[in-house]
Design a protein around this motif. Structure first.
Motif, short mmCIF file in Angstrom:
data_model
loop_
_atom_site.label_atom_id
_atom_site.label_comp_id
_atom_site.label_asym_id
_atom_site.label_seq_id
_atom_site.Cartn_x
_atom_site.Cartn_y
_atom_site.Cartn_z
N ALA A 166 0.83 -1.21 0.00
CA ALA A 166 0.00 0.00 0.00
C ALA A 166 0.87 1.26 0.00
O ALA A 166 0.55 2.23 -0.69
CB ALA A 166 -0.92 -0.01 1.22
N GLU A 169 2.16 1.78 -3.41
CA GLU A 169 1.08 2.19 -4.29
C GLU A 169 0.81 3.69 -4.18
O GLU A 169 0.49 4.36 -5.17
CB GLU A 169 -0.20 1.39 -3.93
CG GLU A 169 -1.24 1.31 -5.00
CD GLU A 169 -2.36 0.37 -4.59
OE1 GLU A 169 -3.51 0.84 -4.55
OE2 GLU A 169 -2.09 -0.82 -4.31
N TYR A 170 0.92 4.21 -2.97
CA TYR A 170 0.63 5.64 -2.73
C TYR A 170 1.90 6.45 -2.51
O TYR A 170 1.88 7.50 -1.87
CB TYR A 170 -0.33 5.78 -1.53
CG TYR A 170 -1.71 5.24 -1.86
CD1 TYR A 170 -2.60 6.00 -2.62
CD2 TYR A 170 -2.10 3.98 -1.44
CE1 TYR A 170 -3.85 5.50 -2.93
CE2 TYR A 170 -3.35 3.48 -1.75
CZ TYR A 170 -4.22 4.25 -2.49
OH TYR A 170 -5.45 3.76 -2.83
N SER A 176 -3.07 7.84 2.93
CA SER A 176 -3.75 7.19 1.80
C SER A 176 -3.63 5.68 1.89
O SER A 176 -4.57 4.94 1.59
CB SER A 176 -3.16 7.69 0.50
OG SER A 176 -3.38 9.06 0.35
N SER A 180 -6.79 3.16 2.27
CA SER A 180 -7.09 2.13 1.28
C SER A 180 -7.19 0.74 1.92
O SER A 180 -7.96 -0.10 1.46
CB SER A 180 -6.03 2.11 0.18
OG SER A 180 -4.79 1.63 0.70
N GLU A 183 -10.77 0.25 4.08
CA GLU A 183 -12.07 0.34 3.42
C GLU A 183 -12.78 -0.97 3.41
O GLU A 183 -12.27 -2.02 3.34
CB GLU A 183 -11.92 0.85 1.99
CG GLU A 183 -11.51 2.28 1.94
CD GLU A 183 -11.32 2.77 0.53
OE1 GLU A 183 -11.07 1.97 -0.39
OE2 GLU A 183 -11.44 3.97 0.32
#
Length: 183
Positions: A166, A169-170, A176, A180, A183
């Motif tokens: 993650a 990814e960000y 962020s 993610s 969620e």
């Protein structure tokens, strides 16, 4: 020779034979003279009486007149509905008690809660499978700070591999990445 004239020891077992008394034979002959028509296919006749008692006639012979009145032949037995209700309630309570004992809780569950339990169990199994995959994977943490990875692991309650994925990814944005994953 008709079946009524046979001695009882010569009647084959399992055959449905009704032996009629003289009065019953006379009544049937009179009914035939009145023009009553026999109704086939009736398996039970019940007559309700006061106090939840019923008269039940199994396998009756039913005749109908042109005017709509009925004549019923057969052996009437008295049944007590209060007793039948009590027996049915006792059987139902025993079944509920048996179902309650088989479950871990006390009261039996409704179908919606059973479905929710099954879904939760399947989600837990999927999460465990994903975590097993993440544990087996080798994680490349180059370019990321160990404190950032630890913070994402704690906040999102995920494995180290998911936290690293993650963050990559960000582009290292912890907020962020955490959003993610939750969620």
């Amino acid at each position: 020779m008709s079946i009524e004239e046979l001695p009882q020891d010569q009647i084959p077992e399992g055959s449905e034979v009704s032996i009629l008394s003289k009065n019953e034979k006379k009544a049937r002959d009179l009914i035939k003279k009145l023009g009553l028509k026999e109704i086939k296919g009736i398996s039970r006749v019940t007559l309700k009486r006061k106090g939840n008692f019923i008269l039940a006639i199994e396998k009756p012979e039913v005749y109908r007149s042109v005017a709509g009145t009925y004549v019923v032949f057969g052996e009437a037995k008295v049944e007590d509905l209060n007793k039948r209700y009590a027996e049915a309630m006792a059987a139902q309570q025993a079944a509920q008690a048996a179902a309650g004992v088989s479950q871990e809780g006390g009261a039996p569950k409704d179908p919606a809660s059973i479905t929710a339990d099954l879904q939760a169990a399947s989600l837990t199994e999927k999460k465990e499978e994903e975590e097993e995959e993440d544990v087996d994977a080798v994680v490349d943490e180059s370019g990321l700070e160990a404190s950032d990875i630890e913070l994402v692991i704690q906040q999102a309650d995920v494995s180290r591999a998911k936290a690293v994925k993650a963050l990559r990814e960000y582009n290292g944005d912890m907020v962020s990445a955490i959003m993610s994953l939750t969620e």
